[in-house]
Scaffold this motif. Structure first.
Motif, mmCIF file in Angstrom:
data_model
loop_
_atom_site.group_PDB
_atom_site.id
_atom_site.type_symbol
_atom_site.label_atom_id
_atom_site.label_comp_id
_atom_site.label_asym_id
_atom_site.label_seq_id
_atom_site.Cartn_x
_atom_site.Cartn_y
_atom_site.Cartn_z
ATOM 1 N N THR A 32 12.863 9.656 -20.239
ATOM 2 C CA THR A 32 12.657 8.421 -20.891
ATOM 3 C C THR A 32 13.561 7.134 -20.938
ATOM 4 O O THR A 32 13.106 6.044 -21.073
ATOM 5 C CB THR A 32 12.045 8.622 -22.102
ATOM 6 N N SER A 33 14.836 7.460 -20.763
ATOM 7 C CA SER A 33 15.648 6.298 -20.575
ATOM 8 C C SER A 33 15.967 5.953 -19.526
ATOM 9 O O SER A 33 15.698 6.362 -18.366
ATOM 10 C CB SER A 33 17.273 7.082 -20.898
ATOM 11 N N SER A 34 15.769 4.667 -19.358
ATOM 12 C CA SER A 34 15.690 3.730 -17.969
ATOM 13 C C SER A 34 16.901 4.136 -17.134
ATOM 14 O O SER A 34 16.889 4.335 -15.788
ATOM 15 C CB SER A 34 16.012 2.057 -18.398
ATOM 16 N N LEU A 60 5.970 2.667 -23.240
ATOM 17 C CA LEU A 60 6.338 3.714 -22.645
ATOM 18 C C LEU A 60 6.690 3.814 -21.173
ATOM 19 O O LEU A 60 5.834 3.700 -20.433
ATOM 20 C CB LEU A 60 5.287 5.009 -22.988
ATOM 21 N N ALA A 90 8.254 6.839 -18.572
ATOM 22 C CA ALA A 90 8.731 7.982 -18.476
ATOM 23 C C ALA A 90 8.632 8.717 -17.121
ATOM 24 O O ALA A 90 7.559 8.417 -16.305
ATOM 25 C CB ALA A 90 8.094 9.176 -19.506
ATOM 26 N N CYS A 132 4.232 4.226 -16.226
ATOM 27 C CA CYS A 132 4.762 2.976 -16.531
ATOM 28 C C CYS A 132 3.693 1.912 -16.804
ATOM 29 O O CYS A 132 2.630 2.102 -16.467
ATOM 30 C CB CYS A 132 5.453 2.615 -15.219
ATOM 31 N N LEU A 192 15.106 10.263 -27.091
ATOM 32 C CA LEU A 192 13.662 10.575 -27.381
ATOM 33 C C LEU A 192 13.522 10.168 -29.095
ATOM 34 O O LEU A 192 14.341 10.936 -29.717
ATOM 35 C CB LEU A 192 12.997 11.696 -27.044
ATOM 36 N N ARG A 227 7.944 9.477 -30.714
ATOM 37 C CA ARG A 227 7.627 9.903 -29.365
ATOM 38 C C ARG A 227 7.449 11.673 -29.300
ATOM 39 O O ARG A 227 6.682 12.151 -28.692
ATOM 40 C CB ARG A 227 8.436 9.350 -28.206
#
Length: 365
Positions: free
Chosen positions: A23-25, A42, A44, A57, A108, A112
């Motif tokens: 999930t981190s860009s 969100l 992911a 996305c 996270l 979530r």
């Protein structure tokens, strides 16, 4: 599947992990080639050991994901949709038993995690971050080429800043000139908030620029970087305006010798902690040990600060392809501070230096 996704998927197989939910860009970008700041929405990446990946996305980002080269499935959603329901429906259609799920534990949120657990009732949760750090820590040749471009632009930015120094100008005046020229060069985004500090403000390693004016005899410190194709540069240079005291010259010479010693210590197989100690010992011998208050550097790449951490306690050996900063400093209250920072990468034989702006003491006339 690209090489990075393939290596990560193989790790999932080895660890018997059913799904990685990323999930981190920065990590989504590393694995997919698509960078997105989703704000509160969100974003992911779903990576499986034996299935094709998928991207979740916001609908407004779907076209950009395709433009970035993502060819696999996209689960997109509008602002009125519930992405967790769409995710659950997607996984149910795949009929995959989710026994072990890997996530980025430091990224996270609890909210979530509870959403994921409600959807899948996984038996165990594992941390994917260590593997992703290992993958990202060793840069490919094309990554180093991009970092070199970012470093060249950072060199130019420092040149603009040094040339802009004049008595009575404020720190923010000079930042404005730097960033204006960078925009003209096509730089959309700096790596971090550009730092220009003058006089006693330079004694604060993370000082906040403001309306302080530059005066004769001031240290002027520049710390800045730019982002090119998703990768950051980071350079620090310190100059003196008009005239220098003997103490200023001694502080500068000590930092320069420490920085050169640390770079010289950078070779494959060398323990990272010894690089920090190479710089720190010179500063301590000069009597300024208490005024060197941070590690000698940090990893550099997609994020401004990533692995490895270049601190004295890190026993990890340097490896070819690692990229990081070397940035010792001395910060003396009421006198000022000096930091000299370069972006470095490990070659087969030693250290390559990406940032090239001169490091010899410059007294701006």
């Amino acid at each position: 599947m690209n090489k990075r996704l393939q290596l990560f998927s193989e790790w999932l197989q080895e660890q018997h992990i059913s799904l990685a939910f990323i999930t981190s860009s920065p990590n989504v970008f590393y694995l997919s080639g698509f960078y997105c700041d989703p704000h509160e929405r969100l974003l992911a990446l779903l990576v499986f050991p034996d299935e094709e990946p998928a991207l979740i996305c916001p609908q407004m980002e779907t076209a950009r994901a395709r433009q970035a080269g993502w060819t696999y499935e996209i689960i997109d959603y509008g602002d009125a949709d519930n992405p967790w329901q769409l995710l659950e429906r997607h996984m149910r259609a795949k009929n995959i038993k989710l026994d072990r799920i890997a996530v980025e534990k430091s990224h996270l949120s609890l909210e979530r995690y509870e959403q994921l657990q409600a959807c899948f009732q996984a038996r165990s949760w594992l941390n994917a971050e260590e593997k992703l750090r290992q993958l990202r820590m060793i840069k490919e040749e094309k990554e180093i080429a991009i970092l070199r471009q970012a470093a060249e632009l950072a060199d130019f930015a420092v040149e603009v800043g040094v040339n802009a120094i004049a008595e009575g100008k404020t720190e923010l005046d000079i930042i404005a000139e730097i960033e204006y020229e960078m925009k003209k060069k096509g730089v959309r985004e700096m790596s971090f908030a550009t730092m220009v500090l003058a006089g006693e403000n330079t004694a604060n390693p993370h000082g906040v620029p403001g309306l302080t004016t530059i005066r004769k005899g001031d240290f002027v410190l520049f710390d800045l970087g730019v982002i090119v194709d998703g990768y950051c540069s980071d350079i620090t240079r310190t100059v003196i305006f008009k005239s220098a005291t003997e103490e200023q010259k001694l502080i500068y010479d000590t930092v320069l010798r420490a920085q050169l010693a640390a770079i010289e210590a950078c070779k494959p197989g060398v323990e990272i902690g010894s690089v920090d100690r190479a710089a720190r010992s010179i500063i301590e011998q000069a009597g300024y040990g208490p005024y060197f208050t941070h590690r000698v550097g940090h990893g550099l790449g997609i994020e401004l600060h990533e692995y490895p951490s270049m601190n004295a306690a890190n026993a990890m050996p340097l490896e070819r392809g690692m990229t990081f900063t070397i940035e010792p400093g001395i910060y003396v209250p009421s006198v000022g501070g000096v930091r000299i920072e370069d972006d470095v990468f490990i070659t087969d034989n030693g250290a390559g230096i990406l940032t090239k702006y001169p490091k010899e003491l410059i007294i701006v006339s």
